[in-house]
Motif scaffolding. Sequence first.
Motif, PDB file in Angstrom:
ATOM      1  N   ASN A   1     -40.249  32.100  26.947  1.00  0.00           N
ATOM      2  CA  ASN A   1     -39.086  31.643  26.181  1.00  0.00           C
ATOM      3  C   ASN A   1     -37.935  32.634  26.323  1.00  0.00           C
ATOM      4  OD1 ASN A   1     -40.498  29.395  25.152  1.00  0.00           O
ATOM      5  ND2 ASN A   1     -41.389  30.653  23.520  1.00  0.00           N
ATOM      6  N   THR A   2     -36.727  32.099  26.437  1.00  0.00           N
ATOM      7  CA  THR A   2     -35.535  32.940  26.529  1.00  0.00           C
ATOM      8  C   THR A   2     -35.220  33.525  25.152  1.00  0.00           C
ATOM      9  OG1 THR A   2     -34.677  31.561  28.312  1.00  0.00           O
ATOM     10  CG2 THR A   2     -33.102  32.993  27.166  1.00  0.00           C
ATOM     11  N   ILE A   3     -34.993  34.830  25.109  1.00  0.00           N
ATOM     12  CA  ILE A   3     -34.741  35.530  23.853  1.00  0.00           C
ATOM     13  C   ILE A   3     -33.347  36.142  23.900  1.00  0.00           C
ATOM     14  CG2 ILE A   3     -35.556  37.280  22.242  1.00  0.00           C
ATOM     15  CD1 ILE A   3     -37.525  35.030  22.605  1.00  0.00           C
ATOM     16  N   ASN A   4     -32.560  35.903  22.859  1.00  0.00           N
ATOM     17  CA  ASN A   4     -31.221  36.471  22.732  1.00  0.00           C
ATOM     18  C   ASN A   4     -30.989  36.903  21.296  1.00  0.00           C
ATOM     19  OD1 ASN A   4     -30.337  35.854  25.475  1.00  0.00           O
ATOM     20  ND2 ASN A   4     -30.314  33.713  24.820  1.00  0.00           N
ATOM     21  N   PHE A   5     -29.981  37.742  21.113  1.00  0.00           N
ATOM     22  CA  PHE A   5     -29.556  38.100  19.765  1.00  0.00           C
ATOM     23  C   PHE A   5     -28.823  36.905  19.141  1.00  0.00           C
ATOM     24  CE2 PHE A   5     -29.389  42.796  21.004  1.00  0.00           C
ATOM     25  CZ  PHE A   5     -30.554  43.071  20.309  1.00  0.00           C
ATOM     26  N   PRO A   6     -29.113  36.565  17.896  1.00  0.00           N
ATOM     27  CA  PRO A   6     -28.329  35.505  17.243  1.00  0.00           C
ATOM     28  C   PRO A   6     -26.872  35.890  17.051  1.00  0.00           C
ATOM     29  CG  PRO A   6     -30.404  35.882  16.084  1.00  0.00           C
ATOM     30  CD  PRO A   6     -30.243  37.005  17.067  1.00  0.00           C
ATOM     31  N   GLN A   7     -26.607  37.198  16.929  1.00  0.00           N
ATOM     32  CA  GLN A   7     -25.254  37.707  16.768  1.00  0.00           C
ATOM     33  C   GLN A   7     -25.071  38.908  17.693  1.00  0.00           C
ATOM     34  OE1 GLN A   7     -24.539  38.689  12.645  1.00  0.00           O
ATOM     35  NE2 GLN A   7     -25.677  36.900  11.904  1.00  0.00           N
TER      36      GLN A   7
ATOM     37  N   ASP B   1     -34.913  37.809  18.665  1.00  0.00           N
ATOM     38  CA  ASP B   1     -34.083  36.845  17.940  1.00  0.00           C
ATOM     39  C   ASP B   1     -34.458  36.751  16.466  1.00  0.00           C
ATOM     40  OD1 ASP B   1     -36.539  35.727  18.231  1.00  0.00           O
ATOM     41  OD2 ASP B   1     -35.879  33.923  19.282  1.00  0.00           O
ATOM     42  N   SER B   2     -35.217  37.729  15.979  1.00  0.00           N
ATOM     43  CA  SER B   2     -35.668  37.722  14.582  1.00  0.00           C
ATOM     44  C   SER B   2     -34.882  38.728  13.754  1.00  0.00           C
ATOM     45  CB  SER B   2     -37.163  38.054  14.491  1.00  0.00           C
ATOM     46  OG  SER B   2     -37.933  37.144  15.240  1.00  0.00           O
TER      47      SER B   2
END
Length: 1265
Positions: A537-543, A572-573
Motif C-alpha cells: 500500500n502507498t503511504i503518505n503523510f496526511p499533511q 499515515d497515522s
Amino acid sequence: MRNLSLLKRFRSVDLPIPGSPQCFSIRSEAGTVLVASEFAITEYNPQTGEVLNEVSLTADDYLPEDGSGIVLAIQDLPDQESVCLATANGDVILYNLNTSQLECVGSVDSGLTGMTWSPDQELVTLTTGQESIIMMTKDFEPITEVAINQDDFGEDKFITVGWGKKETQFHGARKVRIWNRECVLQTTSEVVNGLEQSLCWKPTGSLIASTQRHPNKHTVVFMEKNGLLHGDFTLPFEKDQVKVKELLWNSDSTVLAVWAEDLKPKKNDHPNTYIQLWTVSNYHWYLKQSLHFGKDPIKAPACVCWDPEKALRLHILTSGLVSCTYDWGWSTQRSHGLDCHDNANVAVIDGDKVLVTTFRQCVIPPPMCAFELQLPVPVNLVTFHSQAQRTNELAALTADGQVHVYSEGGGTENKAASAFKVVSAPLVLKKTYRVNVDQEEPLTLRLLLWLSEDMFLAVAHGRSMTRLLKLTPSDNQDRKDMMEIGSDIEVDGHVISLCHSLKNGTVALQLEDGQIQKLLMDSSGPSVTEWKDSTGNTINFPQPCVQMALCTLSEEEYFIGLTERSHLFIGDSLVASNISSFVVYDEFLLLTTHSHMCHCLRLSMLSVKGIQSALSSDANQNDETVRKVERGSRIVTVVPQDTRLILQMPRGNLETIHHRALVLAQLRKWLDGLRFRDAFECMRKLRINLNLIYDHNPTVFLDNIEIFLKQIDSINHINLFLTELKEEDTTTTMYPCPSHSAVGKEGKKVDVVCDALRSTMETLDPQKYCLCILTSHVRKTTPELETALQKVHELRVNPPGGTSSVSAEEALKYLLFLVNVNELYEHSLGTYDFDLVLMVAEKSQKDPKEYLPFLNMLKTLEPNYQRYTIDKHLKRYRKALHHLSKCGEEHFTEMLNLVKDQRLYSDALELYPSGSQQYKTLSVAYAEYLVEQQQAEQAGLLLWRCGESTRALQAFVSCTSWRNALAVAAQIPLPPQQLALLARDLAEKLLEARRHTEAALCLEQYAKDCEEAISALIQGAAWEEALRLIYLYNRQDIIETDLKPALLEAHSNQTSFLESQKALFIRHKNRLSVVRELKAKASLELFGEDGPDCADAELYSEASSVMTGSHLGSKYSRSNSRISSRSSKNRRKAEGKKHSLKEGSPFEDIALLNALTQIITVVDKMREEVHSLLKALVLFQFDDAASALQRDYSDLLLLMDKSIPDIWSENLQPGQNTLTGPNSTVNSIVASFQQQKPAVPQQDTEALAPPKMRNSVKWKLNILK
C-alpha cells in the motif's frame, strides 16, 4: 539552535502588470496578491501567475495617464471585501472586489505621505503633506487630526530629563513620536543621532525596530514604547555601504527581514540588493538567511512583505514583474552518527559564520560555541556527512552558490600550551566547489544532502517541477573544483524535505502535499518511486511536515513527520497532536510535548498503536519512558552512545538532561559488554541504584566478578556497591524492562553477592581488599560481626606488610563507621576475647569507668560461668544456658530460674540425661508451664514419662484425655471402686462434649454400667451400637422403654427441621429474585437507555450492589465506608451490618446468598444421620414414618439441586468476564453491563460460588416407597 530552511518557492515570471509595481498586499483568504502600479490594481495567483482581476486607476483620473502617479500604500480589507489604497496626490480610494468598482472615499489637498491600518482594521491613519496625522474609522469617518511635530513630550513624559546642550547635539538627528489609538501623543524619544527612516513595530511585543548609522557601523536598533533604546545588532556591512529600505517583522515576531541596497554604486552601475532574515535567541541576533539579488535592476525587489497568516512565508515582487513566494521552516542541523566517534555536532548559521558545538565534549550555551567556521559570504544551508565514521564532517552552501567542505584535522596539538588539552578541535576547510547550475536567482539550490565522499543530493527549482540533482566532483582536472550534475531527476511537485537513514541507507523525499517518495539508486541511475509498506500500500503523510525522519518499527521502515501545528505522524497515522519537537536516535524516538513532558520510546518494542497509546496515557510512578521538562523545551540533539539529551529553552539557553530510558538502555549495553566501570560511574553520577549491576544479569555478573573488581579498582567504590545491596530485584520494581528474563542464583541475593565478592577478593589480594572483605561480612542478611572483628584482631596480632595494606586501627575505625559502636562493642564482648573488647572500647566514645569494672569482674570468674555471665548480659540466653549447665550442681537452681524466666524448657531438657534428677525437675516445671498454657495433655505426657503418674492422671482428667487417664489409672493401679468413679467422671465430661459413643465405652467397660452406656448411645442417636449392647446384655426391655420413643422423637425433630429449612429456603430464594429485579431497574434508571454516561459508571456492579448501594442505600454505604476496622470486634460488627438480611439494606442480595449457602450446606450434611434413622425406623416397622421422612428429605434435596443454577448463574461467577480493560470501548462496556453481571468485590466472591452437594452419598433405602 535552529536554522531557517527554505521548504519551497513559488515563482511566476512575466506577470502582465501594467507599469511598475509600487506596493502590494496579500489576500490571505484567497491566497492571492494585490499589486498597485502607477496605472492599475492587479490581483494574481502567486503559485500559477494567473491574473484574476485588474482595474485601471487612470480611467477615472485617480492617477495621471503619463505614469507619474504614485500609490503610497495598499491594504486588503477582508471584512469589507474591498481594497484600500492611498495616492500621493491625496486620494484615498476603495476598490470593491465584488463589483470591481473604484470609489474615492476621501481626499487631502496637501497630499498624502503614508497610510497604515491598525492590526484589527478598525482604524486607519494617514500622514499628510502638512506633516499632520489624520485618524479615521474603518468607515472613513474622521476622528482627529494632530500635528506630527509637537513641542510637548507626551502624556508619559518624565519628571526630570537632561537633554544636553544644543551645540553638543547632532543636528539632523531624528526623534520617534508614539501616539495611542485615540491619536494622543504618548512619548517622544530622545534625539537619536543617525536614526534612519525605517520603522517597524513588533507585532507581539512593545519594541519598535529602526536603523541607525554610527560613525563606524550600521545597526538595527530597538526602542520601547516610552522612546528609550532597548538593544541593537550590527548589520554585516561597511558603515556607508548600504541603505536600509525597509524593516519587516513577520506575523509571530520570530523573524525580522532587512531589505537593503548599496548606497553608493559605482559609476554607470546599479546597486546590489539584499534581503536578510534575522532571528534572536538568548539575546543574540543571528543572520539566518541572506538573499543576494545582484545588480540587475530587473531582478531587484520592488515590493517585499510577510504573509499575514503563514508566519514564515515571504512574498517578493521584483521590478521585472517576477513574483517569488518563499516558504521557510525551522530546522536543526545535527550530525546523525550512531557510534562513539560522532561528536553530537550541531551547526548554527550566523551570517558568514557557522557556529558548531560538539556536545559530546562540552555543552556551551549559545551564542557561544565550540568553534566557528568563517566563510567568505553568508551561508544559506549546512549539511553533515551521512557516511558512518565521518558524520562530524560538514558542508556549507553559501549565498554565492558554492559548497564548502570541512573535515576533521590531523589532531595536532599546540606544543607551547602543553598544560592545556584541546577538547574539541575545529574542522578544517578541505575543498570548495562551484556548482555547475544556473544560479541567477537566490537559493537556486535549497536542499542539500551529503551522502558519501563524492556525492551530494540537492534540490533545485525547475520551471514547473522540482529538480533532484545528484552532484559529484568533476573528473576534469582543469575543473576539479567544479561540482557537476551526475543525474537530473524531475519530480512532479515541490520537494520540501530530504531525509536519509544512516542505518539502512534509505533516502526519502517529501512533497508539499505530504506525499512521500523513495529514491532508488541502481545501475541504471537514480529514480524516485512511491513509498509502499510491506503489504504494497502507498503511504503518505496526511499533511505536509516541517520535520521528517526515518526509523525502523516492528522490523519495517517507517517515516515520522511533525507538522507546524504540532501533529506527529508515523506513516499515515496520527499518533499525537501536542508534540513540539522530536528526534530519532538508534532505536529510540524522543519527543517533547506542549504539556512539558519528554518521552523516550523504544521503537523496537512498540507498534504504531503502541506509540499512540504511550503518548496518550498517563505515566506510572516507575515509568522510565517519560519525565517532566521545563516549559517550552525543544530537543536539540542526543549524544550517541551516551545518556545525554540536549534541550533548548524558549529564551535560548541550553539544558542537559539524562533521560531515564536512555540511561537505562545505555547501562544495559555497557553491562552486556562487561563495561562495568562505565556503568558504575554513570550510575553513581546519575543516582541509579547500583543493584542493577547484579540484577541485570546475575549469572553474567557472578561469572565475571574478577573483571568487575579490576575495572572498578577502587576500594571506596566497591564498598559503595556492597552497602547499596538489597534483596529487591530492581529490574522488576524500579527499572522494569520488558525483555528482561535473567534469573538469579538460588538463595538470598545479598548473601550470594557478598560471598562471591569476598571469595574473589580473598583470592586476588586479601590485604588490598581488606576493608571490602569486612564490608561483605557486615552487609550480609545476618551480619557476621564476630567474623569481621576476628579479622581485625588478626590484623592486630599479625600486622601485614606492604604499603597498600590496612592496619588494625584503620580496619576497626572503618567497622565503627559501618556499625553502631554499642552494637560492635556487644558483639566483641560475645567473642569472649577481652583484648578485642578493649580494642573496640578504646576506639569508641565510651568512658573507661563504664566498661573496665565490668571487664575486671568477668576476668575473676570461672571460664564457663564467665561466658554464662557474658551471654546473659548480651541476652543470648540459649548460649548462657549451655554454659551454665557446665558449672556444676551448685548452679542448678540458678539454671532452673533462667529456664523458667526465658521459657527454655526444651533446650534445657536436651542438656541432661533422661534418668537424672535434673531432667525430672525440669520436666515437672515444663508440665506446670504447659498446664498454665491450656496444654494439659502434653503436660500429662511429660509427667507420665518422668514417673509422676498421679500428677499425670490429674492432667489427663482435666483435659478429658480419657484413654490416657484410664491407662495411667491402670498403671498406678487404682482400686476398682476408684477406677469406676473415674470412669463415670470421664463419661460425664464426654457427654457434655456430645461424645456419646466414647462416654458409653467408659461406662460399659470401666464403670460396668450397661444401662447407662445404652442410654448414652440412644441420646447420641447411635442406634446400631445401642442395639448391640441391648442384645449383648439381654436388656430387650430398654427397646420399648427408651429406644422406640427416642426413634419417634428423632423422626419428629428431623421432620420439623426439614420443614423449617424448606420454608426458609423458598422465602430467601423468592426475596433474592425481587432484590435483583429492583436493582436491575435502578441501574437502567441511572444509566438511561444509552448506557452509562458518568465517569465512574464502569466501577458499578449489579451483582456486587456497589452501584445500587451508593444510590438506593447511600445512607448505609456511606456510614459503612467510615466504619473503623481498628479491632476485630469492629470488623465483625461492620461485616454483620454489611450482610444484614434486613429488607432494603445495601448488600441484601449478598446476605441472601450467604444464607442460602448455609441452608444447603446444613441440609446436605444430614445424609448420613437420616440414613441411620431410616434403618432404625424400618427395623421396628415404622415404615410410614420412615417413608415420609425419606420423601420429605429427598424433595428438599431435589429442590435445592434444581435451584442452584438459578440462584448462582454462570455470569455471576468471579473472573468470567471483565467489564473494563485496556481493550474495552464505550460500546463494549455498555453491552457488557446490559448483557452480563460483572464481577463483585473480592471480599464477597465466596457468596457467588455455588455450594457443592454430595449427590454421590447413598442414603436412601430402596425398601421404602
